[in-house]
Scaffold this motif. Structure first.
Motif, PDB file in Angstrom:
ATOM      1  N   ARG A   8      -8.239  32.856 109.881  1.00 34.10           N
ATOM      2  CA  ARG A   8      -6.855  32.449 110.170  1.00 34.10           C
ATOM      3  C   ARG A   8      -6.284  31.626 109.017  1.00 34.10           C
ATOM      4  O   ARG A   8      -5.126  31.802 108.630  1.00 34.10           O
ATOM      5  N   VAL A   9      -7.083  30.718 108.465  1.00 33.09           N
ATOM      6  CA  VAL A   9      -6.631  29.896 107.341  1.00 33.09           C
ATOM      7  C   VAL A   9      -6.306  30.776 106.137  1.00 33.09           C
ATOM      8  O   VAL A   9      -5.260  30.601 105.496  1.00 33.09           O
ATOM      9  N   VAL A  10      -7.170  31.731 105.846  1.00 34.53           N
ATOM     10  CA  VAL A  10      -6.928  32.640 104.721  1.00 34.53           C
ATOM     11  C   VAL A  10      -5.651  33.451 104.963  1.00 34.53           C
ATOM     12  O   VAL A  10      -4.832  33.636 104.053  1.00 34.53           O
ATOM     13  N   ARG A  11      -5.485  33.900 106.181  1.00 36.68           N
ATOM     14  CA  ARG A  11      -4.284  34.688 106.505  1.00 36.68           C
ATOM     15  C   ARG A  11      -3.018  33.844 106.355  1.00 36.68           C
ATOM     16  O   ARG A  11      -2.000  34.320 105.852  1.00 36.68           O
ATOM     17  N   LEU A  12      -3.053  32.581 106.793  1.00 37.15           N
ATOM     18  CA  LEU A  12      -1.892  31.696 106.659  1.00 37.15           C
ATOM     19  C   LEU A  12      -1.603  31.388 105.188  1.00 37.15           C
ATOM     20  O   LEU A  12      -0.438  31.351 104.775  1.00 37.15           O
ATOM     21  N   LEU A  13      -2.643  31.167 104.406  1.00 37.61           N
ATOM     22  CA  LEU A  13      -2.439  30.916 102.970  1.00 37.61           C
ATOM     23  C   LEU A  13      -1.888  32.150 102.261  1.00 37.61           C
ATOM     24  O   LEU A  13      -0.998  32.034 101.413  1.00 37.61           O
ATOM     25  N   ALA A  14      -2.394  33.310 102.608  1.00 34.23           N
ATOM     26  CA  ALA A  14      -1.870  34.549 102.010  1.00 34.23           C
ATOM     27  C   ALA A  14      -0.411  34.752 102.409  1.00 34.23           C
ATOM     28  O   ALA A  14       0.421  35.165 101.585  1.00 34.23           O
ATOM     29  N   ALA A  15      -0.090  34.439 103.656  1.00 31.38           N
ATOM     30  CA  ALA A  15       1.303  34.558 104.113  1.00 31.38           C
ATOM     31  C   ALA A  15       2.195  33.568 103.375  1.00 31.38           C
ATOM     32  O   ALA A  15       3.337  33.893 103.022  1.00 31.38           O
ATOM     33  N   ALA A  16       1.698  32.363 103.108  1.00 34.14           N
ATOM     34  CA  ALA A  16       2.475  31.366 102.372  1.00 34.14           C
ATOM     35  C   ALA A  16       2.735  31.829 100.935  1.00 34.14           C
ATOM     36  O   ALA A  16       3.847  31.703 100.421  1.00 34.14           O
ATOM     37  N   VAL A  17       1.710  32.384 100.293  1.00 39.39           N
ATOM     38  CA  VAL A  17       1.896  32.905  98.933  1.00 39.39           C
ATOM     39  C   VAL A  17       2.899  34.054  98.949  1.00 39.39           C
ATOM     40  O   VAL A  17       3.813  34.120  98.119  1.00 39.39           O
ATOM     41  N   GLY A  18       2.754  34.954  99.909  1.00 37.12           N
ATOM     42  CA  GLY A  18       3.691  36.069 100.021  1.00 37.12           C
ATOM     43  C   GLY A  18       5.114  35.596 100.296  1.00 37.12           C
ATOM     44  O   GLY A  18       6.079  36.103  99.718  1.00 37.12           O
ATOM     45  N   GLY A  19       5.254  34.600 101.175  1.00 33.60           N
ATOM     46  CA  GLY A  19       6.571  34.057 101.477  1.00 33.60           C
ATOM     47  C   GLY A  19       7.206  33.400 100.267  1.00 33.60           C
ATOM     48  O   GLY A  19       8.416  33.535 100.027  1.00 33.60           O
ATOM     49  N   ALA A  20       6.401  32.695  99.473  1.00 31.51           N
ATOM     50  CA  ALA A  20       6.922  32.071  98.253  1.00 31.51           C
ATOM     51  C   ALA A  20       7.365  33.129  97.251  1.00 31.51           C
ATOM     52  O   ALA A  20       8.407  32.984  96.593  1.00 31.51           O
ATOM     53  N   VAL A  21       6.604  34.203  97.146  1.00 32.87           N
ATOM     54  CA  VAL A  21       6.977  35.286  96.223  1.00 32.87           C
ATOM     55  C   VAL A  21       8.273  35.949  96.687  1.00 32.87           C
ATOM     56  O   VAL A  21       9.178  36.203  95.876  1.00 32.87           O
ATOM     57  N   VAL A  22       8.386  36.209  97.979  1.00 29.29           N
ATOM     58  CA  VAL A  22       9.622  36.811  98.512  1.00 29.29           C
ATOM     59  C   VAL A  22      10.811  35.896  98.231  1.00 29.29           C
ATOM     60  O   VAL A  22      11.863  36.334  97.750  1.00 29.29           O
ATOM     61  N   ALA A  23      10.657  34.596  98.519  1.00 28.12           N
ATOM     62  CA  ALA A  23      11.743  33.646  98.270  1.00 28.12           C
ATOM     63  C   ALA A  23      12.050  33.543  96.781  1.00 28.12           C
ATOM     64  O   ALA A  23      13.206  33.381  96.392  1.00 28.12           O
ATOM     65  N   GLY A  24      11.024  33.665  95.950  1.00 21.50           N
ATOM     66  CA  GLY A  24      11.244  33.632  94.504  1.00 21.50           C
ATOM     67  C   GLY A  24      12.047  34.819  94.022  1.00 21.50           C
ATOM     68  O   GLY A  24      12.966  34.683  93.217  1.00 21.50           O
ATOM     69  N   VAL A  25      11.732  35.987  94.550  1.00 19.40           N
ATOM     70  CA  VAL A  25      12.453  37.197  94.151  1.00 19.40           C
ATOM     71  C   VAL A  25      13.888  37.162  94.681  1.00 19.40           C
ATOM     72  O   VAL A  25      14.839  37.413  93.932  1.00 19.40           O
ATOM     73  N   VAL A  26      14.053  36.816  95.953  1.00 19.39           N
ATOM     74  CA  VAL A  26      15.397  36.803  96.548  1.00 19.39           C
ATOM     75  C   VAL A  26      16.235  35.662  95.960  1.00 19.39           C
ATOM     76  O   VAL A  26      17.347  35.878  95.466  1.00 19.39           O
ATOM     77  N   GLY A  27      15.706  34.442  96.036  1.00 21.14           N
ATOM     78  CA  GLY A  27      16.446  33.287  95.535  1.00 21.14           C
ATOM     79  C   GLY A  27      16.634  33.321  94.028  1.00 21.14           C
ATOM     80  O   GLY A  27      17.725  33.056  93.512  1.00 21.14           O
ATOM     81  N   GLY A  28      15.571  33.654  93.308  1.00 24.26           N
ATOM     82  CA  GLY A  28      15.658  33.733  91.853  1.00 24.26           C
ATOM     83  C   GLY A  28      16.572  34.859  91.393  1.00 24.26           C
ATOM     84  O   GLY A  28      17.327  34.709  90.428  1.00 24.26           O
ATOM     85  N   GLY A  29      16.516  35.986  92.093  1.00 19.60           N
ATOM     86  CA  GLY A  29      17.400  37.103  91.743  1.00 19.60           C
ATOM     87  C   GLY A  29      18.858  36.746  91.973  1.00 19.60           C
ATOM     88  O   GLY A  29      19.726  37.032  91.130  1.00 19.60           O
ATOM     89  N   ALA A  30      19.135  36.087  93.100  1.00 21.85           N
ATOM     90  CA  ALA A  30      20.516  35.665  93.376  1.00 21.85           C
ATOM     91  C   ALA A  30      20.975  34.624  92.357  1.00 21.85           C
ATOM     92  O   ALA A  30      22.104  34.678  91.858  1.00 21.85           O
ATOM     93  N   ALA A  31      20.091  33.690  92.020  1.00 17.42           N
ATOM     94  CA  ALA A  31      20.441  32.668  91.033  1.00 17.42           C
ATOM     95  C   ALA A  31      20.693  33.288  89.661  1.00 17.42           C
ATOM     96  O   ALA A  31      21.643  32.912  88.967  1.00 17.42           O
ATOM     97  N   ARG A  32      19.873  34.230  89.281  1.00 18.71           N
ATOM     98  CA  ARG A  32      20.048  34.876  87.967  1.00 18.71           C
ATOM     99  C   ARG A  32      21.366  35.646  87.932  1.00 18.71           C
ATOM    100  O   ARG A  32      22.062  35.633  86.913  1.00 18.71           O
ATOM    101  N   LEU A  33      21.703  36.321  89.015  1.00 21.87           N
ATOM    102  CA  LEU A  33      22.977  37.025  89.090  1.00 21.87           C
ATOM    103  C   LEU A  33      24.138  36.037  88.979  1.00 21.87           C
ATOM    104  O   LEU A  33      25.097  36.269  88.232  1.00 21.87           O
ATOM    105  N   LEU A  34      24.052  34.917  89.702  1.00 18.35           N
ATOM    106  CA  LEU A  34      25.101  33.903  89.632  1.00 18.35           C
ATOM    107  C   LEU A  34      25.204  33.305  88.228  1.00 18.35           C
ATOM    108  O   LEU A  34      26.305  33.041  87.745  1.00 18.35           O
ATOM    109  N   MET A  35      24.063  33.093  87.572  1.00 15.36           N
ATOM    110  CA  MET A  35      24.084  32.586  86.193  1.00 15.36           C
ATOM    111  C   MET A  35      24.860  33.534  85.285  1.00 15.36           C
ATOM    112  O   MET A  35      25.683  33.106  84.474  1.00 15.36           O
TER     113      MET A  35
END
Length: 157
Positions: A8-35
């Motif tokens: 369960r701990v490994v699954r939660l950590l993997a989900a956290a890494v995946g969530g950070a990557v998703v937020a990085g792509v979505v948020g970073g992509g939107a920020a780069r477009l706005l820049m």
């Protein structure tokens, strides 16, 4: 912690890494477009590179870590994780934006309203960044977000 198995701990950590990557792509992509849009609105030439864009996506993924790691925690901790992410992201966006302040100040007056709208868009990206990380992390964690359930009670016939 009842029900916290190694799997369960490994699954939660993997989900956290995946969530950070998703937020990085979505948020970073939107920020780069706005820049890019702000640069164009300020009557400058947009010269963004693929390497720079990948760097922005990576930075946004790292900045999403506090929110992603707290996605399955109690509500108070989740909100704290989002605030930390918003503060870190906001500081990074503001300090980078102020380095380009001269171009914005020297922009034609007719474009100031557009630039203001785009800057508000940055605020929206910063506010949503942690929320996106937590949403994606919870979705990726699936059943790992729920504590292990006791054996079901037999049905009465």
């Amino acid at each position: 912690m009842a029900g916290m198995t190694g799997r369960r701990v490994v699954r939660l950590l993997a989900a956290a890494v995946g969530g950070a990557v998703v937020a990085g792509v979505v948020g970073g992509g939107a920020a780069r477009l706005l820049m890019s849009l702000i640069t164009i609105a300020a009557a400058e030439e947009s010269t963004f590179t693929l390497g720079g864009t990948l760097g922005v996506l990576m930075v946004f993924a790292v900045l999403a870590a506090p929110a992603a790691l707290t996605a399955t925690a109690p509500a108070v901790v989740r909100v704290g994780g989002r605030w930390v992410t918003a503060a870190l992201t906001g500081f990074g966006v503001a300090s980078t934006g102020f380095s380009d302040g001269a171009a914005i100040i020297l922009a034609p007056d007719s474009r100031m309203t557009l630039i203001a709208v785009l800057v508000v868009g940055f605020g929206a990206v910063v506010a949503a960044h942690g929320q996106i990380a937590q949403y994606a992390s919870r979705r990726l964690a699936g059943d790992a977000t729920r504590p292990a359930a006791a054996a079901p009670e037999p049905a009465l016939a």
